[in-house]
Design an enzyme around this catalytic site. Structure first.
Site, short mmCIF file in Angstrom:
data_model
loop_
_atom_site.label_atom_id
_atom_site.label_comp_id
_atom_site.label_asym_id
_atom_site.label_seq_id
_atom_site.Cartn_x
_atom_site.Cartn_y
_atom_site.Cartn_z
N ASP A 58 0.39 -1.18 0.41
CA ASP A 58 -0.21 0.00 -0.55
C ASP A 58 1.09 1.24 0.08
O ASP A 58 0.14 2.47 -0.18
CB ASP A 58 -0.96 -0.50 1.05
CG ASP A 58 -0.39 0.15 2.33
OD1 ASP A 58 1.11 -0.35 2.68
OD2 ASP A 58 -0.92 0.09 3.43
N ASP A 97 -1.46 -6.12 -0.36
CA ASP A 97 -1.49 -5.84 0.52
C ASP A 97 -2.95 -5.00 0.98
O ASP A 97 -3.18 -4.83 -0.21
CB ASP A 97 -0.14 -4.26 0.89
CG ASP A 97 -0.49 -4.25 1.96
OD1 ASP A 97 -0.10 -4.75 2.96
OD2 ASP A 97 0.98 -2.66 1.84
N GLU A 129 -2.00 -5.25 8.47
CA GLU A 129 -0.84 -4.86 9.42
C GLU A 129 -1.42 -5.14 11.16
O GLU A 129 -3.09 -5.13 11.34
CB GLU A 129 -1.23 -3.18 9.43
CG GLU A 129 -0.45 -3.35 8.62
CD GLU A 129 0.05 -1.66 7.70
OE1 GLU A 129 -0.64 -0.55 8.82
OE2 GLU A 129 0.97 -1.39 7.42
N GLU A 196 8.53 -3.33 11.22
CA GLU A 196 9.04 -2.47 10.26
C GLU A 196 10.11 -1.60 11.70
O GLU A 196 9.08 -1.56 12.47
CB GLU A 196 8.32 -1.89 9.77
CG GLU A 196 8.81 -0.95 8.72
CD GLU A 196 8.19 -0.02 8.00
OE1 GLU A 196 6.32 -0.74 7.73
OE2 GLU A 196 7.95 1.08 7.03
#
Ligand code: KIV
Length: 278
Positions: A58, A97, A129, A196
């Site tokens: 994304d 994503d 996420e 991340e």
């Protein structure tokens, strides 16, 4: 019809990367190389280079659409990017994503959107996420046969909550929560977890503890694999240069040079010449 055993998945080429072969790579100590793509030609070049995983990120919102965050990209736009990427790939595992608010409302809505990614765009897995909170949704997708990649640490879809892109989980409490989130994703059936911008020691210990591959971005060398945004490592997106991005090319600069040459040639009349004319 059952495909022969030597093929990774139905209709695939020999050596096809699957969620299963990524687990085998982790077990064999082979590092997984992943990058992002948003269009056919980039996807084709990545696949021909031997990349293991192509994420239709994304991050398209920022590096393709010029938005400030990943938040505004829509499901329809992600489907379009995923469709054209999947068309250019034979060997790599293609992960799509799921954009912000396409999976957070409830597991049923998440399932409908994930199914669109797999059926309409022909990706082989989706990425979401979040940790413990999203685990029931991950389980729902995995239960119906849609492989899910998790994403923890700096989760850009929550940027308005965090308000900053700084390193995550530097404090003990947040690091403990990140570990619980990673275990919850694994228990829910996620086949891999992206972490991340977290301290390297934390990512290394997660990679040791989890059975599924931990793919790092700004998470140090102890992960089972690495991912970068292709436009960052190619020097195409230069708005930020976080220290975890190694630049392998300066394509933005090369493009500006080439465009400048063309403009000069058109203005001077030296393009097209006789050989370039009919
Ligand atoms: O959208 C994206 O490109 C990503 C990677 C940074 C992991 O989520």
């Amino acid at each position: 019809m059952t495909p022969p055993d030597n093929l990774g998945s139905p209709g695939s080429v020999p050596g096809k990367v699957t969620t299963h072969s990524l687990t085998e790579m982790k077990q064999a100590g082979e590092r997984i190389a992943a990058l992002t793509a948003y269009d056919f030609l980039m996807a084709q070049a990545l696949d021909q280079s031997g990349i293991d995983v192509i994420l239709v990120g994304d991050s398209a919102a920022m590096v393709v659409q010029g938005r400030h965050t990943t938040v505004p990209v829509t499901m329809e736009q992600m489907l379009y990017h995923a469709q054209v990427v999947a068309k250019g790939v034979q060997r790599a595992l293609v992960v799509g994503d799921l954009p912000f608010m396409s999976y957070q409302v409830n597991p049923d809505e998440a399932l409908r959107n994930a199914a669109r990614m797999v059926k309409e765009a022909l990706v082989e897995a989706v990425k979401v996420e979040g940790g413990c909170m999203i685990a029931p949704t991950v389980k729902r997708l995995v239960d119906v046969g849609i492989p899910v990649m998790g994403h923890l640490g700096l989760t850009p879809q929550s940027i308005h909550k965090f308000g900053t892109y700084k390193v995550r989980a530097t404090e003990l409490e947040e690091a403990k929560q990140l570990r619980l989130d990673a275990l919850a994703l694994q228990d829910a059936g996620a086949f891999a977890v992206v972490v991340e911008k977290v301290p390297a020691d934390l990512a290394t210990s997660l990679a040791k503890e989890l059975e599924v591959p931990v793919i790092g971005i700004g998470a140090g060398p102890g992960c089972d694999g690495q991912i970068l945004v292709s436009h960052d490592m190619l020097g195409l997106y230069t708005k930020f240069h976080p220290r975890f991005v190694r630049r392998y090319a300066e394509l933005g600069e090369s493009m500006r040079e080439a465009f400048g040459e063309y403009i000069k040639d058109v203005q001077s009349g030296s393009f097209p010449n006789q050989d370039e004319s009919y």
